[in-house]
Design an enzyme around this catalytic site. Structure first.
Site, PDB file in Angstrom:
ATOM      1  N   PHE A   1      38.381  36.385  27.290  1.00 39.42           N
ATOM      2  CA  PHE A   1      37.638  37.121  28.307  1.00 39.42           C
ATOM      3  C   PHE A   1      38.248  38.503  28.455  1.00 39.42           C
ATOM      4  CE2 PHE A   1      36.438  38.638  32.502  1.00 39.42           C
ATOM      5  CZ  PHE A   1      35.072  38.409  32.462  1.00 39.42           C
TER       6      PHE A   1
ATOM      7  N   ASP B   1      45.679  41.803  26.130  1.00 32.45           N
ATOM      8  CA  ASP B   1      45.021  41.921  27.433  1.00 32.45           C
ATOM      9  C   ASP B   1      45.876  41.164  28.445  1.00 32.45           C
ATOM     10  OD1 ASP B   1      43.490  41.472  29.716  1.00 32.45           O
ATOM     11  OD2 ASP B   1      41.602  41.338  28.612  1.00 32.45           O
TER      12      ASP B   1
ATOM     13  N   LYS C   1      43.965  43.985  37.983  1.00 30.69           N
ATOM     14  CA  LYS C   1      44.178  42.923  38.982  1.00 30.69           C
ATOM     15  C   LYS C   1      45.393  43.146  39.898  1.00 30.69           C
ATOM     16  CE  LYS C   1      41.588  39.219  36.774  1.00 30.69           C
ATOM     17  NZ  LYS C   1      40.537  38.938  37.721  1.00 30.69           N
TER      18      LYS C   1
HETATM   19  C1  LIG Z   1      41.958  38.651  30.866  1.00 30.73           C
HETATM   20  C2  LIG Z   1      40.998  39.521  31.608  1.00 30.73           C
HETATM   21  N1  LIG Z   1      40.640  40.705  31.069  1.00 30.73           N
HETATM   22  C3  LIG Z   1      39.798  41.539  31.690  1.00 30.73           C
HETATM   23  C4  LIG Z   1      39.239  41.199  32.899  1.00 30.73           C
HETATM   24  C5  LIG Z   1      38.269  42.145  33.549  1.00 30.73           C
HETATM   25  O1  LIG Z   1      38.876  42.765  34.634  1.00 30.73           O
HETATM   26  P1  LIG Z   1      37.956  43.484  35.746  1.00 30.73           P
HETATM   27  O2  LIG Z   1      37.180  42.414  36.410  1.00 30.73           O
HETATM   28  O3  LIG Z   1      38.949  44.179  36.639  1.00 30.73           O
HETATM   29  O4  LIG Z   1      37.089  44.449  35.020  1.00 30.73           O
HETATM   30  C6  LIG Z   1      39.576  39.975  33.506  1.00 30.73           C
HETATM   31  C7  LIG Z   1      38.964  39.586  34.790  1.00 30.73           C
HETATM   32  O5  LIG Z   1      38.932  38.457  35.186  1.00 30.73           O
HETATM   33  C8  LIG Z   1      40.470  39.114  32.840  1.00 30.73           C
HETATM   34  O6  LIG Z   1      40.811  37.931  33.357  1.00 30.73           O
END
Ligand SMILES: Cc1ncc(COP(=O)(O)O)c(C=O)c1O
Length: 299
Positions: free
Chosen positions: A150, A241, A270
């Site tokens: 994700f 990520d 986050k």
């Molecule tokens: C691993 C990961 N990457 C990217 C994101 C996307 O972040 P945002 O919701 O701040 O765009 C999330 C959100 O849950 C995530 O868990």
């Protein structure tokens, strides 16, 4: 009209919360719980009816200091009373301080700041593509990502996300992504061999150190060490990520510390500001291909 004319007068009554009105005006992109939250303190929140809850969600892994932490309230209050926005056209001393802290406490040398995790991943994708073009001489750089990953909800990051349910009805997706099973080194090697068969195409591999959305799938230490070696062998970038697992959520400051490797690029959001919107893309100097004008954000 002066700016003060736009401010509602203190006599304007705040309407009691009405879910039907909310649903009429806010886009229905979330299946919401029937709870309207109004106030928080530490790990507890209260709804508009005065009911108290223990908050195990913390704003989807975001409120690292809990709610209304005095240090956070004081820092935000002091800043907003002094200066709240000037754009990135000027030096912002506090931005430099944060970049210095992040680079002093990680493997990275540089930081780009933005507003969210998806935006941080967009920056990483653009940096990897530019590196692919300018350093690796690849005309159409490909980024490998993992099944069940994700990476966010923008068009490029749903494409990077290896879960068809997030992509359904949003095609055409962004070209230049290819998916492999997570924690399967043989599959990754095969994918690179196939994609690079006639000419090099792969510029980067984007992975979560621990997949936190398509299940809870920790990365294998041996797998990540092999991936690191493979990236070095091919001169391609390893992007991690860390949006969900960074900022101490695995017990170490960064998820990659559990894997005994260092990424070339990693992304944060986050928990980075404890619930104030922020994202960051960090990279080593060796892959800092961005120049003035290459990437930007108003905030
Ligand atoms: C691993 C990961 N990457 C990217 C994101 C996307 O972040 P945002 O919701 O701040 O765009 C999330 C959100 O849950 C995530 O868990």
């Amino acid at each position: 009209m002066s700016p003060t004319d736009l401010v509602p007068t203190p006599t304007t009554a705040i309407a009691p919360f009405n879910a039907t009105e909310f649903d009429r005006h806010v886009m229905g992109t979330y299946g919401r719980f029937p709870i309207a939250l109004e106030r928080g303190e530490g790990c507890r929140v209260w709804d508009t009816e005065g009911r108290e809850y223990l908050d195990f969600v913390a704003g989807i892994a975001t409120c690292t200091l809990g709610h209304a932490h005095p240090a956070l309230v004081e820092a935000v209050t002091a800043q907003i009373q002094k200066l709240h926005h000037v754009s990135n056209l000027y030096y912002i001393p506090e931005q430099g301080e944060l970049a210095q802290w992040l680079t002093a406490n990680s493997c990275a040398d540089r930081a780009f700041f933005c507003n969210s995790g998806a935006e941080a991943n967009e920056a990483a994708i653009k940096l990897a593509r530019k590196y692919g073009h300018t350093v690796l001489n690849i005309e159409n750089p490909v980024i490998l990502t993992a099944n069940a990953s994700f990476h966010g909800r923008t068009l490029a990051t749903i494409t990077a996300t290896g879960q068809p349910k997030y992509q359904k009805n949003f095609n055409p997706l962004v070209p230049g992504f290819h998916y492999v099973p997570f924690n399967d080194f043989g599959a990754l090697e095969d994918a690179i061999a196939t994609l690079n068969q006639t000419q090099p195409q792969v510029a980067a591999i984007l992975l979560e150190p621990l997949q936190g959305e398509g299940g809870v799938n920790p990365g294998d230490v041996a797998y990540f060490q092999q991936v690191r070696q493979l990236c070095d062998q091919h001169g391609i970038l390893l992007i991690l990520d860390e949006v969900q697992v960074g900022m101490g959520r695995t017990g170490k400051l960064w998820g990659y510390e559990n894997l005994g490797i260092e990424p070339d690029i990693f992304t944060l959001a986050k928990g980075l500001a404890g619930g104030i919107p922020i994202g960051a893309m960090l990279c080593k100097e060796s892959c800092n291909a961005f120049e003035p004008g290459d990437h930007a954000s108003t905030f």
